[in-house]
Write an enzyme that holds these catalytic residues in place. Structure first.
Site, short mmCIF file in Angstrom:
data_model
loop_
_atom_site.label_atom_id
_atom_site.label_comp_id
_atom_site.label_asym_id
_atom_site.label_seq_id
_atom_site.Cartn_x
_atom_site.Cartn_y
_atom_site.Cartn_z
N GLU A 178 -61.34 79.77 113.87
CA GLU A 178 -62.69 79.40 113.45
C GLU A 178 -62.75 78.96 111.99
OE1 GLU A 178 -65.74 82.37 114.07
OE2 GLU A 178 -67.30 81.07 113.31
N LYS A 220 -63.00 77.08 117.30
CA LYS A 220 -64.44 77.33 117.12
C LYS A 220 -64.88 76.66 115.82
CE LYS A 220 -67.84 81.05 116.75
NZ LYS A 220 -68.29 82.29 117.36
#
Ligand code: 13P
Length: 341
Positions: A178, A220
């Site tokens: 992420e 992500k």
């Protein structure tokens, strides 16, 4: 070293990004959930945190659209009121339990305004324990300020993401990688696009150096979007087009799935953006879905407000948001569906 568990990792990553479903990010640290509870006037006790999350994990209509749940360390060890482990509730709902393993962002030395995410020390041992507790995927979040690009910060965070991802795969856990270009500033969409591209290029370069198998991970990212404080913000179509363009330029098709963070967008904005990406390009090389925290939970949090009698209303609010995002993840969402509800 070649991974001997890659087909297992790939199967988990595909389940996490299965068509029509997405990930519930319920991994707020004790400090972050405090901010959410303050808004609804709920004391931040261990029991309230448990009751709140148990409410969502038992929401059958909502969990139908959820493929995985990211948990915080406290939650993966918690039991529901009747003694059932919360992890079991998630598994019974057909979703994969996951765990946030980073220890948050810290100021980067000699770089005012830049941060680096910490948490690598002892991570191998923590993965072994989390796997025993039922986690099959993990999350590590790095953040970047789009108004102050820094090669050093982008590089340091990409290396940490890659070391984390390699350790996760070694231990049979799918890493959610992420890298989040933050949305809270006054920058225009061009700045977000430039930094997002730079961050993704650097991150995939370091994942390559660290021998991370792309088939066994989930990305992500942020969307390519104007800052929340920008005087003029780009519209839905532009966000969708620019996001897809950057992702196609940076994310190899070996990655099974991409699941967006919401990053402070309103519930409906986050849904509309995801939907528009599928409308813009119905033949994307990866599954493209959501891994929302705030955009899935704001409505149920408000409906719940810490009262047991509000659980059915909160579960209905959660089910509605999860369903809307599930539809958006295949390009089938329509604005009228919000009004109908
Ligand atoms: P938001 O959707 O609220 O940005 O949270 C997602 C997340 O997991 C951030 O790390």
């Amino acid at each position: 070293m070649t991974l001997n568990n890659l087909s297992d990792l790939n199967a988990i990553a595909r389940k996490m990004t299965a068509k029509g479903k997405g990930i519930l990010a319920a991994d707020e640290s004790t400090g972050t959930i405090q901010k959410r509870f303050d808004k609804i006037g709920v004391p931040n006790t261990e029991e309230n945190r448990r009751d709140y999350r148990e409410m969502m994990f038992r929401a059958k209509d909502g969990m139908k659209h959820i493929s995985g749940v990211i948990l915080f360390d406290e939650t993966i060890r918690q039991k529901a009121k009747d003694g059932t482990p919360l992890v079991k509730l998630i598994e019974e709902a057909g979703a994969v339990p996951g765990i946030k393993v980073d220890k948050g962002t810290k100021p980067l030395a000699l770089e005012p305004g830049q941060t680096v995410t910490e948490g690598l020390d002892g991570l191998r041992e923590r993965f072994v324990e989390y796997h025993k507790l039922g986690a099959r995927f993990a999350k590590w979040r790095a953040t970047y300020d789009p108004t102050k690009p820094s090669h050093n910060a982008i590089n340091a965070n990409a290396q940490a993401l890659a070391r984390y991802a390699a350790l996760a795969q070694e231990n049979g856990i799918v890493p959610i990688v992420e890298p989040e270009v933050l949305m809270d500033y006054d920058n225009d969409i061009d700045a977000c696009e430039r930094i997002t591209e730079w961050v993704l290029k650097e991150t995939f370069q370091q994942l390559y150096f660290a021998k991370v198998a792309l088939e066994g991970m989930v990305l992500k990212p942020n969307m390519v979007i104007s800052g929340m404080k920008a005087s003029k913000r780009a519209g839905v179509e532009e966000v969708a087009e620019r996001t897809v363009k950057v992702l196609k330029a940076c994310v190899p098709s070996a990655v099974p799935g991409i699941a967006f963070l919401s990053g402070g967008q309103s519930d409906e904005e986050a849904t509309a953006h995801l939907n528009a990406m599928h409308a813009f390009d119905p033949n994307l090389p990866w599954s493209l879905t959501f891994s929302y925290g705030r955009a899935l939970q704001a409505a149920p949090q408000k409906a719940w407000s810490g009262k047991a009698e509000n659980v059915p209303a909160a579960q209905a609010a959660f089910a509605h948001r999860a369903k809307m995002n599930g539809l958006a993840s295949t390009g089938q969402w329509k604005k009228d569906l919000e009004k109908a509800a």
